[in-house]
Design a protein around this motif. Sequence first.
Motif, short mmCIF file in Angstrom:
data_model
loop_
_atom_site.label_atom_id
_atom_site.label_comp_id
_atom_site.label_asym_id
_atom_site.label_seq_id
_atom_site.Cartn_x
_atom_site.Cartn_y
_atom_site.Cartn_z
N CYS B 102 0.84 -1.21 0.00
CA CYS B 102 0.00 0.00 0.00
C CYS B 102 0.86 1.25 0.00
O CYS B 102 1.77 1.40 0.81
N VAL B 133 -10.87 -2.11 -7.44
CA VAL B 133 -10.13 -0.84 -7.46
C VAL B 133 -10.67 -0.08 -8.66
O VAL B 133 -10.72 -0.62 -9.77
N ASP B 143 -9.49 2.49 -4.01
CA ASP B 143 -9.27 1.07 -3.72
C ASP B 143 -10.23 0.68 -2.59
O ASP B 143 -9.99 0.98 -1.42
#
Lengths: 188, 232
Positions: B102, B133, B143
């Motif tokens: 991430c 997403v 997302d």
Amino acid sequence: MDGTEAPHKKPILATVSLAGCFGCHMSLLDADERILDVLAAFELHRSPLTDIKRFAKRCDVGLIEGGCCNDENVHVLREFRENCDVLVAVGACAINGGLPALRNEIGLEACLTEAYLEMPTGAGAEGIIPADADIPKLLDRVYPCHEVVKIDYFLPGCPPPADAFWALLTALAAGRAPDLPTELIHYD
Amino acid sequence: MADEVTFFIDGRPCTAAAGDNLVEAAADNGVYIPTLCHYKGHKPLGTCRVCMVRVDGREAAACTFGVRDGMRVDVDAPELADARKALIELLFVERNHFCPACEKSGRCDLQAVAYHMHLTVPRFPYRYVPFTVENFAGKLLIDHNRCILCGRCEEFVRRGDSKVFAMKQRSSEARITVDLALLAEMSANEIAHAVHVCPVGAILAPGQGFDTPIGRRKYDTHRIGEITDGRD
Ligand code: SF4
């Protein structure tokens, strides 16, 4: 206790990488010269670092890198549980499946089809899904270790920093429950 | 200036202006109450409930309370700390939070609050439910794996009076969506603001990332409770 204490025995450590990338093991080695202290404090038994592949004695601590993505991972993890007093899930993959668990949202069939039958790099080739009896069978999804066996402690990080391994192992060698300081808790 | 009043956190006398937001008044008195949805200086949303404390004997979301004279607040009690931790654990298993992959890692409030709570593994099973997403016209990514449905984007990202984001559906079907016409008018700075408002990595600007290396980001170098406004 009858007062005749057994001579102090070095605790025995085992380690393994299941559905991991060996990054956690590399991070353990990243302890630099403190790795000598780890070896002074622990006897290293079944581990990729010794290349010992079978348990020949009971171990005090088992470090598990990676989750379970195939039946062999499950078998090995159960073997570790049977042979180690304390099991530690080490790293993101052991704790929540990590990046291999990205496939959990896709489904096994779709995953194998994409990888072996409809792979963009294999244009024109006849795809075949490997199914030899000697190849470990993929599980329906990747499982965190604690969903397969009881895990005693968790060391987060991708990988956990060498200092976190150090804090964990020194606590366990001293017979204490590891309690990481906040600075050593990282998920990345 | 409103009257200064005395209130008590875990029995310790504290002072604040009457009516001050309890999360902020506690911070001013050196007590960190974890929160994800609270955006300093703005109206409370009360959605995440992570700031759960006991106010005069009743469990409550601290961000929804104004300080009153003589108010007694329990923050530290083990059962309250455990309830707050359980809420964070639920968020980690509800959707898919793979921190190593991430872009918000190291500046994510969910992660930083979990570090603060010494969370090493959730007590609940992971669900691994698929989420999409979405790429909105190459200008914005959402997302949904990471969205915690706090509603901050909906409330605090606006063009004029108009809300740019909205929540559609409910419960497990709830999803954040964006007004495409308003998005088309948004400048890069406005998009950066939206990314900043989101406490997790659910709203991202495409093509940007990893400007600051992992390990040198704000929650790598500071604990969340030390960064008093909870934002960078
Ligand atoms: S996208 Fe971000 S700010 Fe919006 S509701 Fe989800 S977590 Fe909150």
